[in-house]
Design a protein around this motif. Structure first.
Motif, PDB file in Angstrom:
ATOM      1  N   ASN A 190     128.292  27.766 113.160  1.00 47.21           N
ATOM      2  CA  ASN A 190     127.229  28.114 113.879  1.00 47.21           C
ATOM      3  C   ASN A 190     126.123  28.686 112.710  1.00 47.21           C
ATOM      4  O   ASN A 190     125.041  28.682 113.016  1.00 47.21           O
ATOM      5  N   ALA A 191     126.826  29.878 112.092  1.00 43.24           N
ATOM      6  CA  ALA A 191     125.851  30.683 111.359  1.00 43.24           C
ATOM      7  C   ALA A 191     125.779  30.457 109.948  1.00 43.24           C
ATOM      8  O   ALA A 191     126.870  30.287 109.533  1.00 43.24           O
ATOM      9  N   MET A 192     124.552  30.538 109.167  1.00 43.35           N
ATOM     10  CA  MET A 192     124.815  30.395 108.048  1.00 43.35           C
ATOM     11  C   MET A 192     123.802  31.446 107.382  1.00 43.35           C
ATOM     12  O   MET A 192     122.916  31.847 108.018  1.00 43.35           O
ATOM     13  N   GLY A 193     123.947  31.840 106.193  1.00 46.05           N
ATOM     14  CA  GLY A 193     123.015  32.874 105.489  1.00 46.05           C
ATOM     15  C   GLY A 193     122.928  32.687 104.013  1.00 46.05           C
ATOM     16  O   GLY A 193     123.648  32.221 103.105  1.00 46.05           O
ATOM     17  N   TRP A 194     121.965  33.295 103.589  1.00 46.51           N
ATOM     18  CA  TRP A 194     121.686  33.526 102.120  1.00 46.51           C
ATOM     19  C   TRP A 194     121.739  35.125 101.706  1.00 46.51           C
ATOM     20  O   TRP A 194     121.210  36.002 102.449  1.00 46.51           O
ATOM     21  N   PHE A 195     122.646  35.342 100.841  1.00 42.58           N
ATOM     22  CA  PHE A 195     122.752  36.375 100.417  1.00 42.58           C
ATOM     23  C   PHE A 195     122.430  36.554  98.846  1.00 42.58           C
ATOM     24  O   PHE A 195     122.229  35.664  98.074  1.00 42.58           O
ATOM     25  N   VAL A 241     121.459  36.477  91.625  1.00 41.86           N
ATOM     26  CA  VAL A 241     122.396  35.235  91.951  1.00 41.86           C
ATOM     27  C   VAL A 241     122.421  35.171  93.279  1.00 41.86           C
ATOM     28  O   VAL A 241     122.437  35.909  94.060  1.00 41.86           O
ATOM     29  N   TYR A 242     121.888  34.025  94.012  1.00 40.45           N
ATOM     30  CA  TYR A 242     121.716  33.737  95.214  1.00 40.45           C
ATOM     31  C   TYR A 242     122.796  32.796  95.907  1.00 40.45           C
ATOM     32  O   TYR A 242     123.331  31.708  95.197  1.00 40.45           O
ATOM     33  N   TYR A 243     123.573  33.339  96.973  1.00 38.09           N
ATOM     34  CA  TYR A 243     124.669  32.590  97.500  1.00 38.09           C
ATOM     35  C   TYR A 243     124.397  32.312  98.911  1.00 38.09           C
ATOM     36  O   TYR A 243     123.919  32.852  99.759  1.00 38.09           O
ATOM     37  N   CYS A 244     124.916  31.136  99.339  1.00 32.41           N
ATOM     38  CA  CYS A 244     124.804  30.815 100.913  1.00 32.41           C
ATOM     39  C   CYS A 244     126.281  31.020 101.234  1.00 32.41           C
ATOM     40  O   CYS A 244     127.108  30.916 100.584  1.00 32.41           O
ATOM     41  N   ALA A 245     126.409  31.324 102.482  1.00 32.78           N
ATOM     42  CA  ALA A 245     127.610  31.510 103.267  1.00 32.78           C
ATOM     43  C   ALA A 245     127.409  31.099 104.675  1.00 32.78           C
ATOM     44  O   ALA A 245     126.300  30.873 105.122  1.00 32.78           O
ATOM     45  N   ALA A 246     128.681  30.769 105.108  1.00 33.31           N
ATOM     46  CA  ALA A 246     128.858  30.369 106.574  1.00 33.31           C
ATOM     47  C   ALA A 246     129.841  31.016 107.218  1.00 33.31           C
ATOM     48  O   ALA A 246     130.985  31.140 106.739  1.00 33.31           O
ATOM     49  N   LYS A 247     129.741  30.828 108.464  1.00 35.13           N
ATOM     50  CA  LYS A 247     130.834  31.341 109.460  1.00 35.13           C
ATOM     51  C   LYS A 247     130.634  30.796 111.043  1.00 35.13           C
ATOM     52  O   LYS A 247     129.599  30.376 111.391  1.00 35.13           O
ATOM     53  N   PHE A 248     131.799  30.832 111.654  1.00 33.99           N
ATOM     54  CA  PHE A 248     131.857  30.284 112.822  1.00 33.99           C
ATOM     55  C   PHE A 248     131.611  31.393 113.621  1.00 33.99           C
ATOM     56  O   PHE A 248     131.545  32.603 113.443  1.00 33.99           O
ATOM     57  N   GLY A 249     131.033  31.148 115.069  1.00 30.74           N
ATOM     58  CA  GLY A 249     130.741  32.301 115.777  1.00 30.74           C
ATOM     59  C   GLY A 249     129.348  33.049 115.608  1.00 30.74           C
ATOM     60  O   GLY A 249     128.709  32.090 114.771  1.00 30.74           O
ATOM     61  N   GLY A 250     128.907  34.036 116.027  1.00 33.99           N
ATOM     62  CA  GLY A 250     127.635  34.531 115.953  1.00 33.99           C
ATOM     63  C   GLY A 250     127.183  35.046 114.406  1.00 33.99           C
ATOM     64  O   GLY A 250     127.930  35.250 113.546  1.00 33.99           O
ATOM     65  N   TYR A 251     125.970  35.216 114.403  1.00 35.99           N
ATOM     66  CA  TYR A 251     125.289  36.021 112.919  1.00 35.99           C
ATOM     67  C   TYR A 251     125.902  37.006 112.569  1.00 35.99           C
ATOM     68  O   TYR A 251     126.350  38.090 113.547  1.00 35.99           O
ATOM     69  N   SER A 252     125.863  37.544 111.644  1.00 37.05           N
ATOM     70  CA  SER A 252     126.306  38.992 111.026  1.00 37.05           C
ATOM     71  C   SER A 252     125.605  39.047 109.695  1.00 37.05           C
ATOM     72  O   SER A 252     125.158  38.331 108.704  1.00 37.05           O
TER      73      SER A 252
END
Length: 122
Positions: free
Chosen positions: A32-37, A92-103
């Motif tokens: 569902n949710a993905m992000g850049w850190f 350093v830029y990372y992508c990340a993913a999770k199920f469920g809602g954004y955080s």
């Protein structure tokens, strides 16, 4: 098992642009949710932007108006368009993913890429 792989980092002058990509595989179609850190040397990892399905959900204040997060579901790819880059964007830029809602918390994301270096020279 979701697998993520970033690309597109590099060296750019201040004011320039880069586009990061994050290719997802292994069940990523249901994420569902993905992000850049990003994590600068000696600093904590911080969220840059997040997206829920194809709707941008969050931008850090420091990147609002300069960075754009997007996602191509058909290609299982997450993007981060970075414009008007500043030396303080170096990290350093990372992508990340999770199920469920954004955080906004990195600890909520179980799946991570290996990271790609972005260096902005002044």
């Amino acid at each position: 098992q979701v697998q993520l792989a970033e690309s597109g980092g590099g060296l750019v002058q201040a004011g320039g642009s880069l586009r990061l990509s994050c290719a997802a595989s292994g069940g990523a179609f249901s994420v569902n949710a993905m992000g850049w850190f990003r994590q600068a040397t000696g600093q904590e990892r911080e969220i840059v932007a997040a997206i829920t399905w194809t709707t941008p959900t969050y931008y850090a204040e420091s990147v609002k108006g300069r960075f754009t997060i997007s996602r191509d579901i058909a290609k299982n790819t997450l993007y981060l368009q970075m414009d008007s880059l500043k030396p303080e964007d170096t990290a350093v830029y990372y992508c990340a993913a999770k199920f469920g809602g954004y955080s906004a918390s990195s600890s909520a994301y179980p799946y991570w890429g290996q990271g790609t270096q972005v260096t902005v020279s002044s």
